[in-house]
Motif scaffolding. Structure first.
Motif, short mmCIF file in Angstrom:
data_model
loop_
_atom_site.label_atom_id
_atom_site.label_comp_id
_atom_site.label_asym_id
_atom_site.label_seq_id
_atom_site.Cartn_x
_atom_site.Cartn_y
_atom_site.Cartn_z
N LEU A 1 101.36 51.30 -9.38
CA LEU A 1 100.01 51.54 -8.88
C LEU A 1 99.15 52.07 -10.02
O LEU A 1 99.58 52.99 -10.73
CB LEU A 1 100.00 52.55 -7.73
N VAL A 2 97.99 51.49 -10.20
CA VAL A 2 97.03 51.99 -11.19
C VAL A 2 95.79 52.42 -10.44
O VAL A 2 95.19 51.63 -9.69
CB VAL A 2 96.68 50.90 -12.22
N ARG A 3 95.41 53.69 -10.58
CA ARG A 3 94.26 54.23 -9.87
C ARG A 3 93.20 54.69 -10.86
O ARG A 3 93.53 55.18 -11.94
CB ARG A 3 94.68 55.39 -8.97
N TYR A 4 91.96 54.52 -10.45
CA TYR A 4 90.85 54.92 -11.30
C TYR A 4 89.75 55.47 -10.41
O TYR A 4 89.43 54.89 -9.37
CB TYR A 4 90.32 53.72 -12.10
N VAL A 5 89.17 56.61 -10.82
CA VAL A 5 88.10 57.24 -10.07
C VAL A 5 86.78 56.97 -10.80
O VAL A 5 86.55 57.50 -11.89
CB VAL A 5 88.33 58.76 -9.93
N PRO A 6 85.93 56.11 -10.23
CA PRO A 6 84.66 55.79 -10.90
C PRO A 6 83.58 56.82 -10.56
O PRO A 6 83.72 57.60 -9.62
CB PRO A 6 84.30 54.43 -10.30
N ASP A 7 82.52 56.81 -11.34
CA ASP A 7 81.34 57.60 -11.01
C ASP A 7 80.11 56.75 -11.28
O ASP A 7 80.21 55.59 -11.73
CB ASP A 7 81.31 58.92 -11.78
N GLU A 8 78.95 57.28 -11.01
CA GLU A 8 77.73 56.50 -11.18
C GLU A 8 77.55 56.06 -12.63
O GLU A 8 77.07 54.95 -12.90
CB GLU A 8 76.50 57.30 -10.71
N HIS A 9 77.93 56.91 -13.56
CA HIS A 9 77.81 56.56 -14.97
C HIS A 9 78.64 55.31 -15.27
O HIS A 9 78.18 54.39 -15.97
CB HIS A 9 78.28 57.72 -15.85
N ASP A 10 79.87 55.27 -14.78
CA ASP A 10 80.73 54.10 -14.95
C ASP A 10 80.07 52.83 -14.42
O ASP A 10 80.08 51.78 -15.06
CB ASP A 10 82.04 54.28 -14.16
N LEU A 11 79.52 52.94 -13.22
CA LEU A 11 78.99 51.76 -12.55
C LEU A 11 77.69 51.29 -13.18
O LEU A 11 77.43 50.08 -13.25
CB LEU A 11 78.83 52.03 -11.06
N LEU A 12 76.88 52.23 -13.65
CA LEU A 12 75.67 51.83 -14.37
C LEU A 12 76.04 51.14 -15.69
O LEU A 12 75.40 50.16 -16.10
CB LEU A 12 74.79 53.04 -14.63
N ALA A 13 77.08 51.65 -16.35
CA ALA A 13 77.55 51.00 -17.58
C ALA A 13 78.10 49.61 -17.28
O ALA A 13 77.89 48.67 -18.07
CB ALA A 13 78.63 51.87 -18.24
N THR A 14 78.77 49.47 -16.15
CA THR A 14 79.28 48.15 -15.75
C THR A 14 78.12 47.19 -15.49
O THR A 14 78.18 46.01 -15.88
CB THR A 14 80.16 48.27 -14.50
N GLU A 15 77.08 47.68 -14.84
CA GLU A 15 75.91 46.85 -14.58
C GLU A 15 75.29 46.36 -15.89
O GLU A 15 74.93 45.18 -16.02
CB GLU A 15 74.89 47.62 -13.75
N ARG A 16 75.19 47.27 -16.87
CA ARG A 16 74.64 46.87 -18.18
C ARG A 16 75.56 45.85 -18.86
O ARG A 16 75.07 44.89 -19.48
CB ARG A 16 74.45 48.10 -19.06
N LYS A 17 76.85 46.04 -18.72
CA LYS A 17 77.79 45.11 -19.34
C LYS A 17 77.70 43.73 -18.69
O LYS A 17 77.70 42.70 -19.40
CB LYS A 17 79.22 45.65 -19.22
N VAL A 18 77.63 43.69 -17.38
CA VAL A 18 77.50 42.41 -16.67
C VAL A 18 76.23 41.70 -17.10
O VAL A 18 76.23 40.48 -17.35
CB VAL A 18 77.52 42.63 -15.15
N GLN A 19 75.14 42.45 -17.20
CA GLN A 19 73.88 41.84 -17.62
C GLN A 19 73.99 41.31 -19.05
O GLN A 19 73.48 40.23 -19.36
CB GLN A 19 72.76 42.86 -17.52
N ALA A 20 74.66 42.06 -19.92
CA ALA A 20 74.83 41.62 -21.30
C ALA A 20 75.67 40.35 -21.38
O ALA A 20 75.40 39.45 -22.18
CB ALA A 20 75.46 42.73 -22.13
N VAL A 21 76.71 40.28 -20.55
CA VAL A 21 77.54 39.07 -20.51
C VAL A 21 76.69 37.88 -20.08
O VAL A 21 76.78 36.79 -20.66
CB VAL A 21 78.74 39.26 -19.57
N TRP A 22 75.86 38.09 -19.06
CA TRP A 22 75.01 36.98 -18.59
C TRP A 22 74.03 36.54 -19.67
O TRP A 22 73.80 35.34 -19.85
CB TRP A 22 74.27 37.39 -17.33
N GLU A 23 73.46 37.49 -20.41
CA GLU A 23 72.55 37.14 -21.50
C GLU A 23 73.29 36.33 -22.56
O GLU A 23 72.74 35.37 -23.13
CB GLU A 23 71.94 38.40 -22.12
N ALA A 24 74.53 36.69 -22.84
CA ALA A 24 75.33 35.94 -23.81
C ALA A 24 75.65 34.54 -23.30
O ALA A 24 75.65 33.57 -24.07
CB ALA A 24 76.63 36.69 -24.12
#
Length: 295
Positions: free
Chosen positions: A231-254
């Protein structure tokens, strides 16, 4: 590294089209720039040419025995929670394997091709691995004590940039206090150091969409690796998810830049050994097919 790293999101399909294509709902009155799932984003980050082969060329891929096993075990684990709690036992789960397999074949007869031809897998050994993986699930969780809120949940969210995020979540658990746990089953082994990023990116992607949809940051992201019982567990927070949103957007731009410039560079690496399109890759002496033309 399991082949599941490349094709788990396809659930064993011989076609490269994401199953989300069949579920996505219209976004009325909004010009959507495009749509992205964690699997397709992962393809691009792994190898832009792989993204092109799967998403633009839509090249067929042979069914992988590992991915088909994943499809079957996912189906059994999804349906297991339709049973009364005390019937969710290893014996009952094993009894569900064969009828679940026949239902999958009704939908996709080509899945049976994993047993055909000179390179086909041994049917009895493959079935034994399915049973072993399924039995291992019960060493990691007690399904008699779980009542999932959602299973195989399709989610989508339109970002302010007009990029549509979408995907399937294996399971969502909601505690009495409202805490949300996002669960994903992996029938392969837990990745080694340096390879865990893709799986965590997928989970953060789902957490981001659920946060935007429901206004609650998931309290836990849980990966259930049935290949080695981890089992691999991870506790996210808003900072994580905002960074993920920026990463997804950057991938789409690429992706957009690659599309505009017709620059689909291969990324030669250890995952190439599991790629269905290796023979077409310039890094291995191949030649990609001509780009599809519009109608």
């Amino acid at each position: 590294m399991s082949t599941e790293v490349l094709d788990s999101q396809q659930r064993g399909s011989v076609a490269a089209t994401s199953p989300a294509e069949r579920h996505s709902t219209p976004v009325d009155g909004v010009d959507v720039l495009g749509a992205l799932s964690p699997s397709r984003a992962g393809d691009f980050m792994t190898c832009p040419l792989l993204y092109r082969f799967r998403t633009i060329d839509k090249l067929p891929e042979p069914a992988s025995p590992d991915a088909v096993r994943g499809t079957l075990v996912h189906k059994v684990l999804e349906d297991l929670f339709d049973l009364p709690a005390m019937e969710r036992t290893p014996v009952r789960a094993e009894q569900m394997l064969e009828p679940s397999w026949h239902r999958l074949l009704d939908d996709e007869p080509a899945l049976a091709e994993i047993f055909d031809g000179e390179g086909g897998v041994d049917r009895d050994r493959w079935w034994d691995t399915c049973r072993t993986v399924l039995e291992r699930y019960f060493t990691l969780e007690d399904p008699t004590r779980l009542e999932p809120a959602e299973r195989e949940l399709y989610v989508e969210w339109l970002l302010d940039s007009k990029l549509l995020l979408r995907g399937f979540v294996d399971r969502v658990d909601v505690a009495p206090d409202g805490a949300v746990r996002v669960v994903d089953y992996k029938t392969g082994r837990a990745p080694g150091p340096g390879f865990e990023g893709r799986a965590l990116f997928q989970m953060k992607f789902y957490a981001l969409v659920l946060w935007r949809l429901r206004g609650v940051v998931p309290a836990m992201l849980q990966l259930v690796y049935l290949g080695n019982g981890e089992l691999v567990r991870y506790v996210p927070d808003e900072h994580d998810l905002l960074a993920t949103e920026r990463k997804v957007q950057a991938v789409w731009e690429a992706i957009k830049r690659a599309t505009d410039e017709q620059d689909w560079r291969p990324n030669k690496g250890p995952l190439c050994g599991w790629c269905a399109h290796k023979a077409l890759c310039p890094s291995w002496g191949g030649t990609p097919p001509p780009m599809p033309t519009g109608d």
